[in-house]
Design a protein around this motif. Structure first.
Motif, mmCIF file in Angstrom:
data_model
loop_
_atom_site.group_PDB
_atom_site.id
_atom_site.type_symbol
_atom_site.label_atom_id
_atom_site.label_comp_id
_atom_site.label_asym_id
_atom_site.label_seq_id
_atom_site.Cartn_x
_atom_site.Cartn_y
_atom_site.Cartn_z
ATOM 1 N N ASP A 1 0.821 -1.218 0.000
ATOM 2 C CA ASP A 1 0.000 0.000 0.000
ATOM 3 C C ASP A 1 0.853 1.265 0.000
ATOM 4 O O ASP A 1 0.378 2.348 -0.344
ATOM 5 C CB ASP A 1 -0.905 0.042 1.252
ATOM 6 N N ILE A 2 2.094 1.134 0.440
ATOM 7 C CA ILE A 2 2.963 2.305 0.580
ATOM 8 C C ILE A 2 3.385 2.806 -0.811
ATOM 9 O O ILE A 2 3.968 2.053 -1.591
ATOM 10 C CB ILE A 2 4.227 1.964 1.417
ATOM 11 N N ALA B 1 16.438 7.764 -5.847
ATOM 12 C CA ALA B 1 15.265 7.693 -6.723
ATOM 13 C C ALA B 1 15.218 6.350 -7.450
ATOM 14 O O ALA B 1 14.156 5.740 -7.597
ATOM 15 C CB ALA B 1 15.303 8.841 -7.727
ATOM 16 N N LYS B 2 16.378 5.891 -7.875
ATOM 17 C CA LYS B 2 16.449 4.619 -8.582
ATOM 18 C C LYS B 2 16.008 3.467 -7.666
ATOM 19 O O LYS B 2 15.232 2.595 -8.067
ATOM 20 C CB LYS B 2 17.894 4.398 -9.065
ATOM 21 N N LEU C 1 11.448 -0.268 -5.673
ATOM 22 C CA LEU C 1 10.489 -0.687 -4.642
ATOM 23 C C LEU C 1 9.047 -0.454 -5.106
ATOM 24 O O LEU C 1 8.108 -0.695 -4.362
ATOM 25 C CB LEU C 1 10.746 0.081 -3.336
ATOM 26 N N GLY C 2 8.919 0.067 -6.298
ATOM 27 C CA GLY C 2 7.586 0.297 -6.846
ATOM 28 C C GLY C 2 6.948 1.591 -6.376
ATOM 29 O O GLY C 2 5.728 1.768 -6.476
ATOM 30 N N TYR C 3 7.751 2.509 -5.863
ATOM 31 C CA TYR C 3 7.193 3.763 -5.359
ATOM 32 C C TYR C 3 6.802 4.709 -6.489
ATOM 33 O O TYR C 3 7.343 4.676 -7.583
ATOM 34 C CB TYR C 3 8.212 4.472 -4.449
ATOM 35 N N VAL D 1 10.860 7.887 -10.064
ATOM 36 C CA VAL D 1 9.802 8.373 -9.179
ATOM 37 C C VAL D 1 9.797 9.895 -9.146
ATOM 38 O O VAL D 1 10.797 10.534 -9.454
ATOM 39 C CB VAL D 1 10.017 7.855 -7.737
ATOM 40 N N TYR D 2 8.665 10.480 -8.762
ATOM 41 C CA TYR D 2 8.605 11.928 -8.621
ATOM 42 C C TYR D 2 9.238 12.303 -7.285
ATOM 43 O O TYR D 2 8.915 11.716 -6.244
ATOM 44 C CB TYR D 2 7.156 12.418 -8.684
#
Length: 573
Positions: free
Chosen positions: A336-337, A358-359, A364-366, A406-407
């Motif tokens: 969920d995170i 960021a990589k 981690l799928g963020y 990721v942003y």
DNA sequence: GCCGTTTTCGGCCCGACTGTTTTCAGTCG
């Protein structure tokens, strides 16, 4: 596992060098190497085989030689010689709050004290105050420190215990006589610290398994042995209890030994009213005398008309009643995170660059992360000033423009200074996406002063999150004297989010405090406070803590998608 | 002990707080 072993030895060497009064930077080199190796995403043995040890930051010729020696022989000469020179009791004393290497050495040199027992005796008989530089106050504080140390004796952090348990379970699982092995007890319930590592294993040949158990690497001492049980001490200092059961008894035993005692008692009462008897081997139907061997824990709860209760909730805090009424929480899951909002980069005291972080976050799928370095007053952590913050914001904007990773949200972990003001002006804070406020000084202030500092921070319209709200360090530092009830009220009144810090030695807020906050309608975030990209993985500890606190996805701000999260944090401003 | 368009020695986190002193050393973050 071998990474941990090497890191452990290097940390031990650093401790002993400290007592010897060695060069500060040499000591730091050992500690830094230990930390890097512990967090290395690959097996150090692999890197050693490829001859690439010196590619690791902070590892040169001397350390790489020692690593080769450790990997080959389990230890190194330098370490063994130090151990002969420095009594182990002196290293132990480093754990006493308020007592450092210099004082330990002078106490040892003056009174010949080399164990904690001797130290305590000297303090009680008022002999310690005869040591140069030690007066009555220090004597008393050492006595208090010894007490504190005794209280936590033998307890290890969840993270350490899991590491040890994983290694032992994988060794057990590789034995052909073992059909199943699982961790039980408070460790399976993911308590923040555990006294013992309890493991059950299913086998039809207990004798053989018990014999082979003592051959598992790092099991240094067998302390007790029965027909189906064995207790041992692991090299890392943790106590391990292994219980052997027959394959058909595995799930009743798994349920029984997972506990907690309170949960089991309540469950047994419920079973009794339904005509069943539960024990560690089976489920007995008291009316028909029929014996039932469940093939999963789910079947046990099913038999009692209950939905499955996850181990984290089995504390006897009303979970069985909730399960009966269909009101069990749908606790938050790791998946969920959607991002981590408390991360340090190499702009302050972090090791990794923003790009590297960021990589890792992407892997981690963020969806997003926030970079929140320390602010200028925290000199020891290389806190950044307004200028450097500007530079960082520009760098982040640049990366966001170019990359499909990721942003990255801009942010700061701004110090709540001793006088209660923040380390940056409102004007500076207003330019950031995420502002985390936290305390890193004046830990010993009285309740009113420190409580008011945190409440004032909550009232600042730019402060989004209070990080590690109680300030405790597990096994090392008590929470500050702050009045948490008042802080929770202030957080609720000002829409300030409270952090569950996932760092294994913080877990702050803890499970109970987080549950209380939830009941007051306070939103929380689960963050890692990572100082190294690999530490982003620590998020699991925070998630477990949240689950133990009955927290659901909707209670956690960083389960929101990015656009929703940004809107959410704008509400306060 | 590591590191280096200062290449082989010198730099590598600083400052508050406390308790013991009488001007400072040790501890901690």
């Amino acid at each position: 596992m071998r990474n941990f072993e090497v890191a452990f030895i290097f940390n031990d060497i650093a401790d002993m060098l400290e007592i010897k009064g060695e060069n500060f930077f040499k000591i730091r080199a050992y500690r830094k190497a230990a930390r890097t190796i512990e967090n290395l995403p690959v097996e150090i043995e692999e890197m050693a085989k490829e001859g690439r040890l010196q590619e690791i930051e902070g590892i040169g010729k001397a350390l790489s030689d020692k690593i080769y020696e450790i990997l080959e022989t389990g230890t190194c000469h330098y370490y063994e010689n130090l151990k002969k020179e420095i009594p182990p009791g002196l290293v132990e004393m480093l754990k006493i709050p308020g007592l450092g290497a210099k004082k330990i050495k002078v106490i040892h040199d003056t009174l010949g004290i080399s164990s904690i027992e001797e130290l305590e005796k000297a303090a009680r008989t008022k002999k310690l105050r005869t040591v140069p530089g030690i007066g009555t106050k220090t004597e008393l504080s050492i006595l208090k420190g010894v007490e504190a140390l005794k209280n936590r004796a033998g307890r290890v952090l969840l993270a350490t215990a899991l590491l040890v348990a994983d290694q032992v379970i994988s060794s057990l699982s590789s034995m052909k006589e073992v059909t199943d092995a699982e961790v039980v007890g408070s460790l399976r319930r993911k308590k923040e610290m555990v006294g013992d590592i309890d493991i059950i294993a299913a086998t039809a040949a207990p004798e053989t398994v018990l014999n082979d158990f003592s051959k598992i690497p790092h099991i240094s001492e067998i302390t007790e042995r029965g027909a189906t049980t064995v207790s041992a001490i692991h090299d890392m200092g943790a106590k391990i209890d292994l219980i052997l059961v027959t394959p058909q008894e595995f799930y009743p035993a798994l349920r029984f030994f997972t506990g907690s005692v309170d949960h089991n008692t309540e469950l047994q009462s419920l079973a009794q009213t339904m005509g069943y008897d539960l024990d560690e081997t089976k489920i007995l139907n008291k009316n028909s005398n029929e014996i039932f061997y469940p093939e999963s824990e789910i079947q046990i709860y099913e038999k009692l008309g209950l939905p499955y209760i996850i181990p984290e909730l089995r504390e006897g805090r009303g979970e069985i009643k909730a399960a009966r009424c269909g009101k069990l929480p749908e606790v938050v899951e790791l998946e969920d995170i959607k991002g981590d909002l408390h991360i340090h980069s190499n702009f302050s005291d972090g090791i990794s660059s923003i790009k590297e972080i960021a990589k890792k976050a992407k892997s981690l799928g963020y969806e997003y992360i926030a970079i929140t370095d320390h602010s200028k007053s925290l000199k020891i952590a290389g806190g950044i000033d307004e200028e450097k913050l500007k530079e960082q914001i520009a760098a982040i904007k640049e990366i966001n423009k170019k990359s499909d990773e990721v942003y990255i949200l801009t942010g700061i972990e701004v110090d709540i200074l001793s006088d209660g003001t923040l380390d940056f002006s409102d004007d500076v804070l207003s330019k950031l996406d995420i502002v985390i406020a936290s305390i890193h000084s004046g830990f010993k202030q009285d309740t009113d002063t420190i409580t008011n500092r945190i409440i004032t921070a909550c009232q600042n319209p730019h402060v989004d999150i209070i990080a590690h709200p109680t300030g405790r360090i597990l096994g090392r530092r008590d929470p500050y004297a702050a009045d948490m009830d008042k802080i929770l009220e202030a957080a609720a009144a000002t829409n300030t989010v409270l952090e569950i810090n996932s760092s294994p030695d913080r877990l702050d807020l803890n499970d109970l405090m987080a549950q209380k906050a939830k009941e007051m309608g306070i939103k929380m975030v689960i963050d890692t406070d990572a100082h190294d990209k690999e530490a982003l993985e620590d998020i699991k500890y925070g998630v477990w803590t949240a689950r133990r606190g009955w927290l659901e996805e909707k209670d956690i701000a960083n389960t929101m998608p990015l656009d929703e999260l940004l809107k959410f944090f704008k509400v306060k401003k």
